[in-house]
Design a protein around this motif. Structure first.
Motif, short mmCIF file in Angstrom:
data_model
loop_
_atom_site.label_atom_id
_atom_site.label_comp_id
_atom_site.label_asym_id
_atom_site.label_seq_id
_atom_site.Cartn_x
_atom_site.Cartn_y
_atom_site.Cartn_z
N LEU A 71 3.12 6.45 -1.65
CA LEU A 71 4.11 6.95 -2.59
C LEU A 71 4.81 8.22 -2.11
O LEU A 71 5.80 8.64 -2.68
CB LEU A 71 3.47 7.21 -3.96
CG LEU A 71 2.99 5.95 -4.70
CD1 LEU A 71 2.40 6.36 -6.04
CD2 LEU A 71 4.12 4.98 -4.91
N HIS A 98 14.11 2.75 -2.66
CA HIS A 98 13.42 3.22 -3.87
C HIS A 98 12.20 2.34 -4.07
O HIS A 98 11.98 1.37 -3.33
CB HIS A 98 14.33 3.16 -5.09
CG HIS A 98 14.91 1.80 -5.36
ND1 HIS A 98 14.25 0.83 -6.08
CD2 HIS A 98 16.09 1.25 -4.98
CE1 HIS A 98 14.99 -0.26 -6.13
NE2 HIS A 98 16.11 -0.05 -5.48
N TYR A 99 11.38 2.69 -5.06
CA TYR A 99 10.22 1.86 -5.36
C TYR A 99 10.03 1.79 -6.87
O TYR A 99 10.56 2.61 -7.63
CB TYR A 99 8.95 2.39 -4.67
CG TYR A 99 8.48 3.75 -5.16
CD1 TYR A 99 7.67 3.86 -6.29
CD2 TYR A 99 8.84 4.92 -4.49
CE1 TYR A 99 7.24 5.09 -6.75
CE2 TYR A 99 8.40 6.16 -4.93
CZ TYR A 99 7.61 6.24 -6.07
OH TYR A 99 7.18 7.46 -6.51
N SER A 117 12.02 -6.67 -0.20
CA SER A 117 11.01 -6.30 -1.19
C SER A 117 9.65 -6.36 -0.53
O SER A 117 9.29 -7.36 0.10
CB SER A 117 11.05 -7.27 -2.38
OG SER A 117 12.27 -7.17 -3.07
N MET A 145 13.83 3.50 3.54
CA MET A 145 13.38 3.44 2.16
C MET A 145 14.55 3.65 1.19
O MET A 145 15.31 4.60 1.35
CB MET A 145 12.32 4.51 1.89
CG MET A 145 10.96 4.20 2.48
SD MET A 145 10.18 2.77 1.68
CE MET A 145 10.17 3.30 -0.03
N VAL A 184 2.83 -1.74 -6.24
CA VAL A 184 4.04 -0.95 -6.04
C VAL A 184 5.01 -1.80 -5.23
O VAL A 184 4.65 -2.33 -4.17
CB VAL A 184 3.77 0.37 -5.30
CG1 VAL A 184 5.06 1.15 -5.12
CG2 VAL A 184 2.74 1.19 -6.05
N ARG A 185 6.23 -1.97 -5.75
CA ARG A 185 7.25 -2.74 -5.03
C ARG A 185 8.25 -1.77 -4.41
O ARG A 185 8.97 -1.06 -5.09
CB ARG A 185 7.96 -3.72 -5.96
CG ARG A 185 9.11 -4.50 -5.27
CD ARG A 185 9.46 -5.75 -6.06
NE ARG A 185 8.31 -6.65 -6.10
CZ ARG A 185 8.19 -7.63 -7.01
NH1 ARG A 185 9.12 -7.79 -7.93
NH2 ARG A 185 7.13 -8.42 -6.99
N TYR A 186 8.28 -1.79 -3.07
CA TYR A 186 9.21 -0.97 -2.31
C TYR A 186 10.44 -1.78 -1.97
O TYR A 186 10.35 -2.98 -1.66
CB TYR A 186 8.56 -0.47 -1.02
CG TYR A 186 7.37 0.42 -1.24
CD1 TYR A 186 7.53 1.79 -1.43
CD2 TYR A 186 6.09 -0.10 -1.28
CE1 TYR A 186 6.45 2.61 -1.64
CE2 TYR A 186 4.99 0.70 -1.49
CZ TYR A 186 5.17 2.07 -1.68
OH TYR A 186 4.09 2.88 -1.90
N HIS A 187 11.59 -1.15 -2.00
CA HIS A 187 12.83 -1.77 -1.56
C HIS A 187 13.32 -1.03 -0.32
O HIS A 187 13.54 0.17 -0.35
CB HIS A 187 13.88 -1.72 -2.67
CG HIS A 187 13.53 -2.57 -3.85
ND1 HIS A 187 13.88 -3.90 -3.95
CD2 HIS A 187 12.79 -2.30 -4.96
CE1 HIS A 187 13.41 -4.40 -5.08
NE2 HIS A 187 12.75 -3.45 -5.71
N ASP A 210 5.53 -5.57 -1.41
CA ASP A 210 4.53 -5.27 -2.44
C ASP A 210 3.27 -4.73 -1.80
O ASP A 210 2.73 -5.33 -0.86
CB ASP A 210 4.18 -6.52 -3.24
CG ASP A 210 5.27 -6.91 -4.23
OD1 ASP A 210 6.25 -6.13 -4.35
OD2 ASP A 210 5.16 -7.97 -4.85
N ASN A 267 -1.44 -0.58 -5.56
CA ASN A 267 -1.15 0.78 -6.03
C ASN A 267 -2.32 1.72 -5.75
O ASN A 267 -2.79 2.44 -6.63
CB ASN A 267 -0.84 0.74 -7.53
CG ASN A 267 -0.24 2.03 -8.02
OD1 ASN A 267 -0.01 2.95 -7.25
ND2 ASN A 267 0.01 2.11 -9.32
#
Length: 344
Positions: A320, A290-291, A310, A288, A298-301, A312, A315
């Motif tokens: 989180l 960031h998001y 990326s 992980m 919520v888009r996680y990187h 998605d 939410n």
């Protein structure tokens, strides 16, 4: 023959080609969008259909009639520009009536037409207002009404919403779409906004560097991009080459050299929660980074072997709590791994 037919249109400015052998068609009552970045030729093409730009070669037809050499006033098209171009010293009524007046129509004849159009664009009661008394969205409706009151065969819209704020744009684009359906008006719409194009169009033509990259329905363009350019331009696709995916640890990669993967088809779970692999999926381990919260998504990187993935997630997923640098595993359905043609 389709209602609008564009055949092998070419246009250059000096030595610089702007339109390169463009051919497409539009059915009667269809809402077609020309989508692409600034400088791709979409507005030049629209203005050529309107007769405001000449072309070097090719043919254009509306309703089976060759309009290639006709003057703008003889093409029976209506055009709405990014700038509203309203007359500041004229009321809403007079702005909408202007084209009919110039066509030598008598006031008794055009008054009921203008009144009907004012009702259609939902500005009844503001007939005597001047442009500076209207909001941006209302001014754009007046510009739209001025084009539609002449009942053109084709409506051409050149980025008509780009000067408006986001909330008004969303509202007005829906109004334009409803109005187009109500009047069954053949419409060609130019925009660089992907969301706008996907929302309003029956069909989209994606342009790049004076050429057509891909055309299809909104669903086809979004879910089945055919080229690297379309995948990178149309959304937030992960675009990876086979060597990059192999280096990132993916196994069972489908055949192909370059792939587009939508962020919403990737599943992400903490490493500790992963059991056995499921057939039909590619898996790899990442960390992980960031998001970002994008409203309901919520888009996680996630860093996977140097690739930024990326992902998605709605939410409400409860993810989180994932910490920075926490190990996670990504699962991607192989059938959602879309092969692409490379740029160039």
């Amino acid at each position: 023959m389709s209602f609008v037919q564009v055949e092998h249109v070419m246009k250059s400015y000096g030595e610089v080609p702007v339109l390169k052998d463009i051919s497409f068609s539009v059915e009667e009552g269809e809402f077609l969008t020309l989508l692409g970045p600034s400088g791709c030729g979409k507005s030049t093409l629209l203005r050529a259909i309107a007769g405001l730009n000449d072309i070097d070669s090719g043919k254009m037809f509306i309703g089976g009639r060759d309009i290639t050499s006709l003057s703008p006033k003889d093409r029976q098209v209506g055009m709405v520009f990014q700038s509203y171009a309203l007359f500041p010293n004229m009321s809403v009524f007079d702005n909408i009536a202007f084209g009919l007046k110039m066509g030598k129509m008598k006031k008794a004849e055009y008054t009921p037409l203008v009144e009907q159009m004012i009702e259609i664009i939902d500005l009844k009661g503001k007939e005597n207002y001047y442009p500076n008394q209207l909001s941006g969205g209302q001014q754009q409706r007046v510009a739209l009404g001025r084009s539609l009151v002449k009942r053109p065969k084709v409506l051409l819209l050149d980025e008509p919403l780009s000067a408006l704020d986001a909330k008004i744009r969303r509202s007005l684009r829906n109004e334009i779409r409803q109005l187009q359906r109500k009047l069954n008006m053949t419409t060609i719409f130019v925009t660089h906004d992907q969301e706008e194009a996907l929302t309003v169009s029956d069909r989209i033509i994606v342009m790049n560097n004076g050429e057509i990259e891909q055309q299809g329905t909104s669903e086809e363009i979004y879910t089945l991009p055919g080229t690297e350019f379309v995948a990178r331009f149309i959304g937030s696709y992960n675009v990876w080459s086979r060597p990059e995916m192999e280096q990132a640890g993916f196994a069972d990669i489908p055949s192909g050299d370059l792939f587009a993967i939508r962020p919403e088809v990737i599943s992400i779970v903490p490493q500790a929660a992963v059991a056995a692999h499921d057939a039909g999926y590619m898996y790899t381990i990442g960390y992980m980074k960031h998001y970002a919260i994008l409203g309901n998504v919520v888009r996680y990187h996630v860093d996977i072997g140097g690739l930024d993935a990326s992902v998605d997630v709605l939410n409400d997923s409860g993810l989180l709590h994932l910490r920075e640098n926490e190990a996670v595993r990504l699962a991607i359905p192989m059938e959602k791994c879309q092969p692409l043609k490379k740029l160039g």
